[in-house]
Design an enzyme around this catalytic site. Sequence first.
Site, PDB file in Angstrom:
ATOM      1  N   ARG A   1       0.846  -1.201   0.000  1.00 22.18           N
ATOM      2  CA  ARG A   1       0.000   0.000   0.000  1.00 22.18           C
ATOM      3  C   ARG A   1       0.877   1.244   0.000  1.00 22.18           C
ATOM      4  O   ARG A   1       1.648   1.464   0.935  1.00 22.18           O
ATOM      5  CB  ARG A   1      -0.911   0.007   1.225  1.00 22.18           C
ATOM      6  CG  ARG A   1      -1.843   1.213   1.282  1.00 22.18           C
ATOM      7  CD  ARG A   1      -2.837   1.111   2.430  1.00 22.18           C
ATOM      8  NE  ARG A   1      -3.791   2.210   2.385  1.00 22.18           N
ATOM      9  CZ  ARG A   1      -3.581   3.389   2.983  1.00 22.18           C
ATOM     10  NH1 ARG A   1      -2.486   3.606   3.671  1.00 22.18           N
ATOM     11  NH2 ARG A   1      -4.480   4.343   2.879  1.00 22.18           N
TER      12      ARG A   1
ATOM     13  N   SER B   1     -12.629  -3.150   1.175  1.00 31.16           N
ATOM     14  CA  SER B   1     -12.782  -2.483   2.473  1.00 31.16           C
ATOM     15  C   SER B   1     -14.244  -2.144   2.726  1.00 31.16           C
ATOM     16  O   SER B   1     -14.926  -1.617   1.843  1.00 31.16           O
ATOM     17  CB  SER B   1     -11.986  -1.173   2.505  1.00 31.16           C
ATOM     18  OG  SER B   1     -10.611  -1.421   2.499  1.00 31.16           O
TER      19      SER B   1
ATOM     20  N   LYS C   1      -4.255   6.156   8.638  1.00 34.03           N
ATOM     21  CA  LYS C   1      -5.084   6.508   7.469  1.00 34.03           C
ATOM     22  C   LYS C   1      -6.049   7.595   7.919  1.00 34.03           C
ATOM     23  O   LYS C   1      -7.002   7.322   8.650  1.00 34.03           O
ATOM     24  CB  LYS C   1      -5.840   5.268   6.974  1.00 34.03           C
ATOM     25  CG  LYS C   1      -6.592   5.480   5.666  1.00 34.03           C
ATOM     26  CD  LYS C   1      -7.108   4.147   5.114  1.00 34.03           C
ATOM     27  CE  LYS C   1      -7.607   4.287   3.693  1.00 34.03           C
ATOM     28  NZ  LYS C   1      -9.034   4.573   3.611  1.00 34.03           N
TER      29      LYS C   1
HETATM   30  N1  TZP Z   1      -7.604   0.987   6.332  1.00 33.92           N
HETATM   31  C1  TZP Z   1      -8.430   1.182   7.350  1.00 33.92           C
HETATM   32  S1  TZP Z   1      -7.601   1.646   8.743  1.00 33.92           S
HETATM   33  C2  TZP Z   1      -6.106   1.535   7.955  1.00 33.92           C
HETATM   34  C3  TZP Z   1      -6.301   1.164   6.640  1.00 33.92           C
HETATM   35  C4  TZP Z   1      -5.242   0.983   5.636  1.00 33.92           C
HETATM   36  C5  TZP Z   1      -4.798   1.821   8.610  1.00 33.92           C
HETATM   37  C6  TZP Z   1      -4.494   0.883   9.715  1.00 33.92           C
HETATM   38  O1  TZP Z   1      -3.232   1.186  10.240  1.00 33.92           O
HETATM   39  P1  TZP Z   1      -2.815   0.835  11.737  1.00 33.92           P
HETATM   40  O2  TZP Z   1      -1.454   1.469  11.870  1.00 33.92           O
HETATM   41  O3  TZP Z   1      -2.748  -0.657  11.828  1.00 33.92           O
HETATM   42  O4  TZP Z   1      -3.832   1.460  12.630  1.00 33.92           O
END
Ligand code: TZP
Length: 211
Positions: free
Chosen positions: A41, A110, A139
Site C-alpha cells: 500500500r 474495504s 489513514k
Molecule cells: N484501512 C483502514 S484503517 C487503515 C487502513 C489501511 C490503517 C491501519 O493502520 P494501523 O497502523 O494498523 O492502525
Amino acid sequence: MAMAFDLSLYLVTDPRLTAARGLEATVAAAVKGGVTLVQLRDPQAHGRALVEQARALKTLLAPLGIPLVINDRVDVAVAADADGVHLGQDDMTPADARALLGPGRILGLSVGNPAEHAASDLCGVDYLGVGPVKATGTKVDAGAAIGPSGVAAVRALTRLPLVGIGGIDAAMAPEVIRAGANGIAVVSAICGADDPEAAAKTLRAAVSAAR
Ligand code: TZP
Ligand code: MG
C-alpha cells in the site's frame, strides 16, 4: 476460484514506516515472524515505482507461499503478477476488477461499517477488510471507528472471510478475533515496531490464543 489464502496476520505496508529499514527488509522480517498475507500500500506512489516494489515483494514472498495483494491498483497487480488486489469503496468496483483480474487472483474489499457492507456489490469479492476498528493515525480518511462490536455486526451479515483493521495491536487482537474476524490487518503494529519480526510473532500468538 482464487488461490487459497490465510488472513490470520495480514500486513499492510506504509512507506513512511518502512523507509528507514527498507520495504523488503521490513516485509522479510514480518514474514519470518508469522505474517500470512502482505498488502503493498502506497497511495502516493506512481505506477512505475509501485510495479517495481510489487515485483521485489513477489520475488521475496512467492517462494514462501505468502500471497501479495496490491492496494487499489488492478493494473499494477497484473503487471507485477501479484496474487491479488485490495479495493476501497472509491476504487474500481469489485465486478470490474474481477473482470480484469480473471478468476485466479484474490480480491479484497474495504467495508467501513454494516451499512457500507449492505450497499456494497460483493460480486467477485474473496474477503473483506472491516474497520477502522479503533481510531488510527495511519489513514486519515479511514472513517469512524466501529470497535469490535462493529466487526461482529459485519460478521453477522456475511460468510466471506474478513479481517479487522485499524488501530489493532496485540492487546486488541483477541477482541477482534472473538468478534468473528478470521484475522487482523495491521500497519503500524509491525511496520512501526523496532523489531518487526518479534512484533509479528507476538501478534500471531495473540490471534492463535484467541481462537
Ligand atoms: N484501512 C483502514 S484503517 C487503515 C487502513 C489501511 C490503517 C491501519 O493502520 P494501523 O497502523 O494498523 O492502525
Ligand atoms: Mg484504496
